[in-house]
Structure formats: C-alpha cells, structure tokens
Scaffold this motif. Structure first.
Motif, PDB file in Angstrom:
ATOM      1  N   SER A 114       0.838  -1.291  -0.144  1.00  0.00           N
ATOM      2  CA  SER A 114       0.312  -0.008   0.123  1.00  0.00           C
ATOM      3  C   SER A 114       0.749   1.189   0.118  1.00  0.00           C
ATOM      4  N   PHE A 115       0.289   2.425  -0.705  1.00  0.00           N
ATOM      5  CA  PHE A 115       1.058   3.642  -0.573  1.00  0.00           C
ATOM      6  C   PHE A 115       0.079   4.645   0.117  1.00  0.00           C
ATOM      7  N   ASN A 116       0.964   5.561   0.631  1.00  0.00           N
ATOM      8  CA  ASN A 116       0.374   6.807   1.338  1.00  0.00           C
ATOM      9  C   ASN A 116       1.349   8.036   0.920  1.00  0.00           C
ATOM     10  N   PRO A 117       0.682   8.773   0.128  1.00  0.00           N
ATOM     11  CA  PRO A 117      -0.603   8.945  -0.335  1.00  0.00           C
ATOM     12  C   PRO A 117      -0.968   7.777  -1.619  1.00  0.00           C
ATOM     13  N   ALA A 118      -1.889   7.584  -1.643  1.00  0.00           N
ATOM     14  CA  ALA A 118      -2.575   6.366  -2.689  1.00  0.00           C
ATOM     15  C   ALA A 118      -1.886   6.813  -4.047  1.00  0.00           C
ATOM     16  N   SER A 119      -2.165   8.158  -4.213  1.00  0.00           N
ATOM     17  CA  SER A 119      -2.039   8.946  -5.838  1.00  0.00           C
ATOM     18  C   SER A 119      -1.049   9.956  -5.665  1.00  0.00           C
ATOM     19  N   PRO A 120       0.107   9.736  -5.524  1.00  0.00           N
ATOM     20  CA  PRO A 120       1.049  10.707  -5.173  1.00  0.00           C
ATOM     21  C   PRO A 120       1.563  11.538  -6.499  1.00  0.00           C
ATOM     22  N   PHE A 177       5.884  -3.491   7.561  1.00  0.00           N
ATOM     23  CA  PHE A 177       7.070  -2.718   7.518  1.00  0.00           C
ATOM     24  C   PHE A 177       7.206  -1.756   6.461  1.00  0.00           C
ATOM     25  N   SER A 178       7.696  -0.678   6.432  1.00  0.00           N
ATOM     26  CA  SER A 178       7.687   0.455   5.629  1.00  0.00           C
ATOM     27  C   SER A 178       8.999   0.983   5.109  1.00  0.00           C
ATOM     28  N   ALA A 179       8.944   1.820   3.986  1.00  0.00           N
ATOM     29  CA  ALA A 179      10.195   2.483   3.226  1.00  0.00           C
ATOM     30  C   ALA A 179       9.393   3.811   2.680  1.00  0.00           C
ATOM     31  N   THR A 180      10.311   4.742   2.472  1.00  0.00           N
ATOM     32  CA  THR A 180       9.677   5.931   1.764  1.00  0.00           C
ATOM     33  C   THR A 180      10.707   6.412   0.869  1.00  0.00           C
ATOM     34  N   PHE A 181      10.132   7.063  -0.193  1.00  0.00           N
ATOM     35  CA  PHE A 181      10.568   7.356  -1.422  1.00  0.00           C
ATOM     36  C   PHE A 181       9.939   8.565  -2.055  1.00  0.00           C
ATOM     37  N   THR A 182      10.841   9.193  -2.815  1.00  0.00           N
ATOM     38  CA  THR A 182      10.468  10.558  -3.562  1.00  0.00           C
ATOM     39  C   THR A 182       9.791   9.981  -4.859  1.00  0.00           C
ATOM     40  N   ALA A 183       8.330  10.608  -4.969  1.00  0.00           N
ATOM     41  CA  ALA A 183       7.859  10.101  -6.084  1.00  0.00           C
ATOM     42  C   ALA A 183       8.244  10.848  -7.511  1.00  0.00           C
ATOM     43  N   GLU A 184       8.751   9.961  -8.630  1.00  0.00           N
ATOM     44  CA  GLU A 184       9.175  10.656  -9.724  1.00  0.00           C
ATOM     45  C   GLU A 184       8.270   9.725 -11.044  1.00  0.00           C
ATOM     46  N   LEU A 185       8.242  10.669 -11.974  1.00  0.00           N
ATOM     47  CA  LEU A 185       7.280  10.434 -13.111  1.00  0.00           C
ATOM     48  C   LEU A 185       7.410   9.047 -13.675  1.00  0.00           C
ATOM     49  N   GLY A 186       6.496   8.425 -13.991  1.00  0.00           N
ATOM     50  CA  GLY A 186       6.548   7.149 -14.812  1.00  0.00           C
ATOM     51  C   GLY A 186       5.995   5.961 -13.992  1.00  0.00           C
ATOM     52  N   GLU A 187       5.988   4.775 -14.513  1.00  0.00           N
ATOM     53  CA  GLU A 187       5.410   3.588 -13.959  1.00  0.00           C
ATOM     54  C   GLU A 187       6.494   2.900 -13.409  1.00  0.00           C
ATOM     55  N   THR A 211       3.034  -8.404  -6.256  1.00  0.00           N
ATOM     56  CA  THR A 211       3.710  -7.101  -7.029  1.00  0.00           C
ATOM     57  C   THR A 211       2.865  -6.258  -7.408  1.00  0.00           C
ATOM     58  N   VAL A 212       2.828  -5.072  -7.343  1.00  0.00           N
ATOM     59  CA  VAL A 212       2.003  -3.949  -7.500  1.00  0.00           C
ATOM     60  C   VAL A 212       2.787  -2.809  -8.475  1.00  0.00           C
ATOM     61  N   ASP A 213       2.052  -2.210  -9.299  1.00  0.00           N
ATOM     62  CA  ASP A 213       2.524  -1.111 -10.330  1.00  0.00           C
ATOM     63  C   ASP A 213       2.000   0.274  -9.623  1.00  0.00           C
ATOM     64  N   LEU A 214       2.864   1.171  -9.807  1.00  0.00           N
ATOM     65  CA  LEU A 214       2.435   2.497  -9.118  1.00  0.00           C
ATOM     66  C   LEU A 214       2.585   3.505 -10.374  1.00  0.00           C
ATOM     67  N   THR A 215       1.690   4.225 -10.921  1.00  0.00           N
ATOM     68  CA  THR A 215       2.068   4.996 -12.122  1.00  0.00           C
ATOM     69  C   THR A 215       1.824   6.474 -11.479  1.00  0.00           C
ATOM     70  N   ILE A 216       3.016   7.204 -11.623  1.00  0.00           N
ATOM     71  CA  ILE A 216       2.869   8.737 -11.294  1.00  0.00           C
ATOM     72  C   ILE A 216       3.184   9.542 -12.405  1.00  0.00           C
ATOM     73  N   VAL A 217       2.191  10.366 -12.428  1.00  0.00           N
ATOM     74  CA  VAL A 217       2.013  11.463 -13.513  1.00  0.00           C
ATOM     75  C   VAL A 217       1.926  12.836 -12.897  1.00  0.00           C
ATOM     76  N   ASP A 218       2.100  13.786 -13.747  1.00  0.00           N
ATOM     77  CA  ASP A 218       1.904  15.266 -13.205  1.00  0.00           C
ATOM     78  C   ASP A 218       0.593  15.447 -12.769  1.00  0.00           C
ATOM     79  N   PRO A 219       0.298  16.234 -11.707  1.00  0.00           N
ATOM     80  CA  PRO A 219      -1.110  16.672 -11.292  1.00  0.00           C
ATOM     81  C   PRO A 219      -2.154  17.219 -12.530  1.00  0.00           C
ATOM     82  N   TYR A 220      -1.158  18.203 -13.205  1.00  0.00           N
ATOM     83  CA  TYR A 220      -1.853  19.084 -14.193  1.00  0.00           C
ATOM     84  C   TYR A 220      -1.222  18.893 -15.446  1.00  0.00           C
TER      85      TYR A 220
END
Length: 810
Positions: A114-120, A177-187, A211-220
């Motif tokens: 899981s991710f927090n925030p769910a849609s970064p 258990f958790s880890a943190t990362f800085t969101a970057e554009l892409g899948e 396995t889970v894929d997280l897609t990060i896009v620009d908000p606007y």
C-alpha cells in the motif's frame, strides 16, 4: 453388506456428558491409499480409522492416537481447505484441525503493498508499506526476512522473530514494515518478498510475494489531439474541425483554450463553432471535443497550406500549458503533399560527423489520376554536397510515379562533414513538381540536418497498432562509458506500451541507459511493443542526456488509425447451422445485433439491411427494415446493441429460405464493413377467402335436399387444402326434436391465389316442425389449424301432411 472391521470407542475420564456420541462420522481420504478413512468425533476427542484396516496407526503417526479437542465435539465435522494452505482441513464447530505448518502470505485483495498517499504527485514523499501474515497453523520456527523492492532495487528489509498464525489457528495479526521514497514520473514496480533466504519450511511457497505497479503522473497535464485525418478543405467551402482536449494528469481542473490564426492567408478563417466551450473543466482521461469552423475562400490555390496554433493553459497556473500546431491545406484535384513527421512542410534529420543525417518525409498524390514527378530540386546546403532521396530499403529515388491517393515514405540524406560543429545544422529546400506549363504543381519541404553525437535509425516510423518497432541507436560513448535519458520526461511512457533495449542498452524503470567501454562505438537496439489499442496519434520523443551535451535522444512516431468492424446477430438464433428462423409475414419481428468497433480509434459507422435470396425464388422477397439510430459513433474497442425491426411482405412464399444481411460499415478510410447474416423463412400463413356463399331461399321444407355451393380462394402464402366441417345450431319450435346433419368436405390442394368451388349438402329432417330455425356454420380448417367460419340461416316453412292409422278398422 459385509462387515470389514469394527472399533469400540472407550469413554475417557471426563464427565458423562462429555463422553457421548452426538456428531455424525464422515469419510475423508487422508493417506491417499485405498478406501477413505473414517473420521469419528466422540466425546472431547477426534478419532481417525484407516478405511481398509480400521487401525488408526495405519493412517500415519499423527493419527495413531485420537486428537484431543478443547471442548465437546457435538457438531458434525466438515472438510475443506479453510486456511488456504493447499491441504484439506476438518472444521468441528469453531475448532479447525489442520496441517501443522507455517504459511506466510501478503495480505489478500491487493493489500499486501500500500502507498500513502495512494496517488502521489511527482516530488511527494511516499510511504510504501508491505503487509503480510502467517495464514498457516504453526508459529515460524526461524526468523522471517521480508524485503520491499522498487523497480528491482531493494528499498527495505526487516526481520520478524514472531509470526503467530492468524485466527482460527492463532491470535496473530498482520505484520508490516515500510520504506519512503520520492515520487518520480513514470510507472514503477513494487515487489514484496517473504522469507527471501528460504529459512522456513512452509506448507506452500508460491504465495510468498506480491507485485504492484504505481503510475505517477504530473497533477496538471493536458493534451490537444487533432483530427485523425489531415484537414483539406475545398476552395470556397467551410469544414467543421473537431479538436479533443484530454487531461492526462491526476487532477481535475479548469483550462482555457486559445487559438492563434495569425499565420492564415488573407480570406482564410478559423473560428470556434457556436456553443463551443473554450474554458472547459477537464477530468483525467475524459476527452472533451471542441468544434471549430474553418473556411477557405474560393480564390485559394490548390498548393496553398497553412496552420493555426492552439494553446491550452491551466487557469490556476499559467506556466502549465500544452500546444498544438494544426496544419490546414487546400483540397485540390491535382497536387502533391510533401510533409514531415509532424504533418507540416518541414522535417529534421540527425547524423553524426562523418556519417549520414537522414530526415523522414512522405510524398502523397492528392489528385484523382496517376501522377509522375517532372522535377525534384534541392537548394545548396551550407555543409556542401547535395541531399538525395532514398526508400527504406536504401534505393535512391530520382523520380516518382504515384497512383491516386498513393503515398511513399522517403528519407532525405546528407553526409555530415567530419569537421561539423556538434549542435550545428544545415538546411536545404526540397521542391517536388508534377505537371508542366500552366498545370505545374510544386510542393516545398524545408529539410534541416543536425550534427549530433547520437543518431537514431529509422528517423521516423509510421505504423499501425499491435506491432513491434525497432530503432538503432548509434554513438560513441563518453569517457565514463555511460549515457542515460529520462523516458518519462520524453513522454514515452503510455499505458500498455512495453519498451525494451539490448546490445548495450537497457530500460531501467523509466530510464534508458547505454553502457560500455569508455570512448567506444556502440550500436544499441531500442524496441517498442505497441498494444492493439494504441491510440492513433503523432508522437515526438525528445530528451536531453542527463549530463552530456549533444547526445539528445530524438525519436518520432506516428500511430495510424486502423479501421475495423464487427457485427453479430444476438437474437433470434436458429436451432441449427442450416435451420432457418421462422418469421410471420406482415408482422414486425425484432432482430438484436451486437455492433463493435475493434479498431484503435473513434470511428463512425452506418448500419444497413438488405435481402439476399436465390434468383429462382418467385416472387423475390420484399422485406421492410426499420433501423433505429443507423449512424453511430463508437470509441476504440467499444460495443453497442442495436434493434432492427423487419416486416416480411405477405406474398413471400412460405418455407422458402433466404438471408437477411445486416451490414455495419465504417465511415473511415477504406469503408471497412462487417456483415451479420440471419437465415430466415416465412412461416406458412393459412388464410382463405370464401365468396358467393348463399342459397336461393332461406325457407326450406321438411325432407328437402339442400346443396350450398361457394368459392374458396387460397390467399395464404403456401399451397394448401381446405376442410369444411359443417355444424348446425337449431332453435326448435314447440316439441320439435329433429336432428340436423351435414358431412365434412375437403378440397383439392389449391395453389396460392387459386380458387375452387366447394359445396355442403344436407336433408331437412322429415320431422322438423314449422318455424324451427337452423343456423348452418361452415368451419374452415387447414389440416388441424382452424382458419375461420361462415354462416347461413334457414327456417322451416309450413307443409301440409297427414297420416291415417287404419289398423283397427274393417
């Protein structure tokens, strides 16, 4: 039945109420050998007996003695894989008897990662959490090592000493258990791995990862999509132009669309259509169409073209915008189109010093007759030499002959001088002409060649979806032997697209990397697998190398629209492959159709219906089709259900099969069509017409012979025989008890529209009284099928008659 074996169950030391048999036994094959075992709940214990010998020890050591239960086993047992460990369990009340083993598994229903925030958004600090539990029946006997990976790289590892089973086997809960990362554009791909060192013995291992894929896009982010086909307008005409606006970011927001038509020639116009919304609120991945009206004056020449510029700006941040340059051409009956990858009169070629620079272009004959070029001219480039045209297979082209609407892809090639300055360019104007004298038409293309450390081949690809595309990247590596480009920034990441690389190149997450010996020459392969539903669109992928100058990645791609059509009859369906469906004549029958757009872009279709019958069928069947919403527009891979009402003419011969064709035609290029066929026949229609039914007088006398004649005409749709079944309804006068009767009569086989004279006969009963009334009903039957009836009225008149009895006279 024979008794194979028996066993006595002995009471234990508990209370009498504890040691009684209440639950029913059950069969369960435990050892997989011979007859199933007998499972017997008794008292506060669970017994197992081998199905063949009756000995508990013959099952296995675990069953050699009865299993002690925590309470009375009064509930009947049930068998199922309750805990999901792949073995059968026994459930008695709230007690589960299961294999004693550990079984680690990520939380079900996609909750293992899981991710927090769910849609970064890009730049957000994101917490990724791995969650798992012990769904087995035994505590972990060794430490549990759990790992989280992001794009194949480990980002978190934790050791758990205590992993107690969850209910009903234990009271353990989820472990996280958790880890943190800085969101970057892409899948990005995230993987949770359990027991990575394989320290544990588990009931199963196949569920130790998620396995889970997280897609990060620009908000606007928003995109302006032009029409699929080039805009070509006849002189003196106005065309409606549809522009699609799509938010490709993660947020809904208000945008403003502006149009710059300053480059249009005098008399040309490009205006928003009535009701067009130039200030839309865009929801992610929900396109909004905006209509414009483009007008070209009647004086426009056939070789003229221009463009308008669109600017889509985010209302709350004017620095966020998207642009589109839309070409507008004059439609001509004779002429050429010579354009580059973006559909305009310009193209660019990139080459390394001492190598060829290649620029892609396409030449298309826009006329309605075959055309041959009369000249192909170049202006002198500053690098010297003369550019040349080549086909994709390397054949040099000196002249062209094209059929109507035929096009050809070419590559303009110019050697890059050895001493060319990296980043410099050299231009040449290509002029292609057809015709001569007053009928000469020429088209110019501005070709610019650039010197770079990196070249890609081919320079441009134009393709249909569902294809595998390959580019060759050639360069000399810098002193550190490493190059990389951000594919997300180049807008190369799209849903369903699969990028890969080889021969010294790799795709690592959203980064394209080249590695090798410092200062060595490399020729790497970049490959793209386009999905079947790839959106038709022009793409320009440009990215600067992360640290080195003059190593820009520059790839252009044009995904073409593929037009497809599919139609299927849903209802009615025949009982067999050669069995026609029966339709009643002159009645409305509804046909349900599934209509599909299997193509990769929005398309407009038209549904039509027609009859296909054997020429020997007389008369040829006439069918009325009522099609509701015959023209429909569907998105890619979309489906619609259509209802078509059909009425068969009443003169169609019965039981003579023919076909109804429902054709679903794409209005795109090629008018691709699909036809759904329905095999039908007219049901027999038993209809008759009775004429000249009458008798000379309705007054009849006792003993009179009556013959009623009439004409019958077969007005149905099949040859038929008619049976006339007479019946009487008699209103007796006084004490009249007379009986009336007439025999049944059957006609010959009468063809459609054929006529035959028929009759019924009867004798008026001798004992019929004066004023008795009789109604004769002629009931008409086709076989056993009732058709109709007709009636005649009769009345018995006065008749003088006497009888003398002289038996007692002398």
């Amino acid at each position: 039945p024979l008794k194979e074996w028996s066993r006595d169950l002995q009471r234990g030391a508990g209370n009498d109420n504890d040691e009684i048999a209440v639950a029913s036994p059950m069969w369960l094959d435990i050892d997989g050998n011979g007859a199933p075992e007998v499972i017997v709940p008794f008292g506060m214990r669970l017994y197992g007996f081998d199905g063949d010998t009756g000995a508990s020890a013959d099952i296995n050591n675990a069953w050699s003695s009865p299993l002690a239960m925590p309470h009375r086993v009064w509930a009947s047992p049930a068998a199922a894989d309750v805990d999901g460990d792949g073995t059968i369990d026994i459930l008695i009340g709230d007690t589960l008897v299961s294999q004693l083993a550990t079984d680690l598994a990520p939380l079900a229903d996609g909750r293992g990662i899981s991710f927090n925030p769910a849609s970064p958004d890009p730049g957000d600090l994101v917490t990724v959490t791995g969650s798992f539990s012990n769904v087995g029946t035994l505590d972990n006997q060794e430490n549990v090592d759990a790992v989280l990976r992001m794009n194949g790289n480990e980002i978190a590892r934790e050791r758990f000493a205590d992993a107690e089973p969850v209910s009903p086997s234990g009271e353990g809960g989820p472990l996280t258990f958790s880890a943190t990362f800085t969101a970057e554009l892409g899948e990005h791909e995230f993987t949770l791995l359990l027991d990575v060192n394989n320290n544990l013995t588990e009931s199963r291992k196949d569920n130790n990862n998620a396995t889970v894929d997280l897609t990060i896009v620009d908000p606007y982010v928003a995109r302006i999509d032009p029409p699929l086909d080039p805009i070509r307008i006849s002189p003196g005409a106005t065309e409606s132009i549809q522009i699609a606006l799509t938010a490709t970011g993660s947020r809904t927001s208000a945008w403003t669309l502006s149009v710059d038509d300053a480059s249009l020639p005098d008399g040309w116009s490009f205006d928003a259509a009535a009701g067009a919304d130039l200030n839309p609120t865009l929801t992610p991945n929900a396109p909004i169409n905006v209509m414009f009206d483009a007008t070209i004056p009647s004086t426009a020449l056939g070789d003229e073209n221009s463009y308008v510029d669109f600017l889509l700006t985010l209302d709350e941040d004017q620095t966020v915008s998207s642009t589109l340059r839309l070409p507008v051409e004059v439609l001509r009956t004779r002429g050429l189109s010579v354009v580059g990858p973006d559909g305009l009169g310009e193209t660019n070629g990139i080459g390394r010093p001492n190598h060829d620079a290649k620029a892609w272009l396409v030449v298309e004959n826009l006329g309605n007759a075959q055309e041959s070029t009369t000249s192909i001219d170049w202006t002198a480039p500053s690098w010297g030499g003369t550019p040349a045209l080549y086909t994709a297979d390397g054949t040099e082209v000196f002249s062209l002959t094209l059929e109507p609407n035929e096009d050809i892809e070419l590559f303009a090639t110019l050697p890059v001088p050895t001493n060319a300055v990296l980043g410099s360019s050299s231009s040449s104007m290509l002029t292609v002409c057809i015709g001569s004298g007053e009928t000469t038409f020429c088209q110019d293309l501005d070709v610019t060649f650039h010197a770079s450390e990196l070249s890609t081949s081919p320079a441009h690809i134009r393709t249909l979806p569902n294809a595998t595309l390959t580019w060759t990247l050639e360069t000399t590596l810098p002193s550190d032997g490493h190059l990389e480009w951000n594919m997300a920034e180049a807008q190369m990441i799209h849903t369903g697209w699969v990028w890969s690389a080889s021969a010294g190149a790799t795709v690592n997450g959203t980064m394209l990397e080249l590695q090798g010996a410092p200062n060595s020459a490399v020729s790497a392969i970049l490959e793209l697998e386009l999905p079947v539903n790839a959106v038709p669109q022009r793409h320009s992928f440009i990215a600067e190398e992360s640290t080195e100058a003059h190593f820009d990645l520059n790839i252009t791609l044009h995904v073409l629209q593929i037009f497809r059509s599919a139609a299927t009859v849903l209802d009615p369906t025949s009982s067999g492959s050669n069995s026609p469906v029966n339709f009643k004549v002159n009645e409305t029958q509804s046909v349900l159709l599934r209509l599909e757009n299997p193509g990769n872009g929005e398309d407009t279709f038209v549904l039509t219906g027609h009859v296909v019958a054997d020429q020997s069928m007389t008369p040829q069947p006439e069918v009325e089709f009522t099609i509701y919403n015959a023209e429909r527009t569907l998105g890619p891979l979309a489906t619609t259900i259509a209802t078509v009402d059909v009425v068969l003419a009443e003169d169609i011969p019965a039981l003579s099969p023919f076909e109804l064709h429902f054709t679903w035609t794409s209005q795109g290029e090629g008018n691709v069509a699909s036809t759904a066929m329905l095999h039908v026949q007219a049901e027999p229609d038993y209809r008759w017409q009775v004429d000249n039914l009458a008798y000379g007088s309705s007054d009849i006398s006792p003993g009179q012979d009556v013959t009623v004649e009439f004409e019958v005409t077969n007005i149905g749709n099949t040859p038929d025989t008619l049976t006339v079944s007479p019946s009487f309804q008699v209103d007796h006068a006084g004490n009249d008890t007379s009986t009336w009767y007439s025999a049944t009569n059957t006609s010959d086989e009468i063809p459609v529209n054929g006529t035959q004279v028929m009759s019924v006969e009867f004798t008026v009963p001798h004992d019929a009284w004066f004023m008795t009334a009789a109604t004769l009903t002629l009931n008409l039957y086709s076989g056993s099928t009732y058709v109709s009836n007709s009636t005649l009225e009769f009345s018995v008149i006065h008749a003088s008659a006497w009888r003398f009895n002289l038996s007692d006279t002398s």
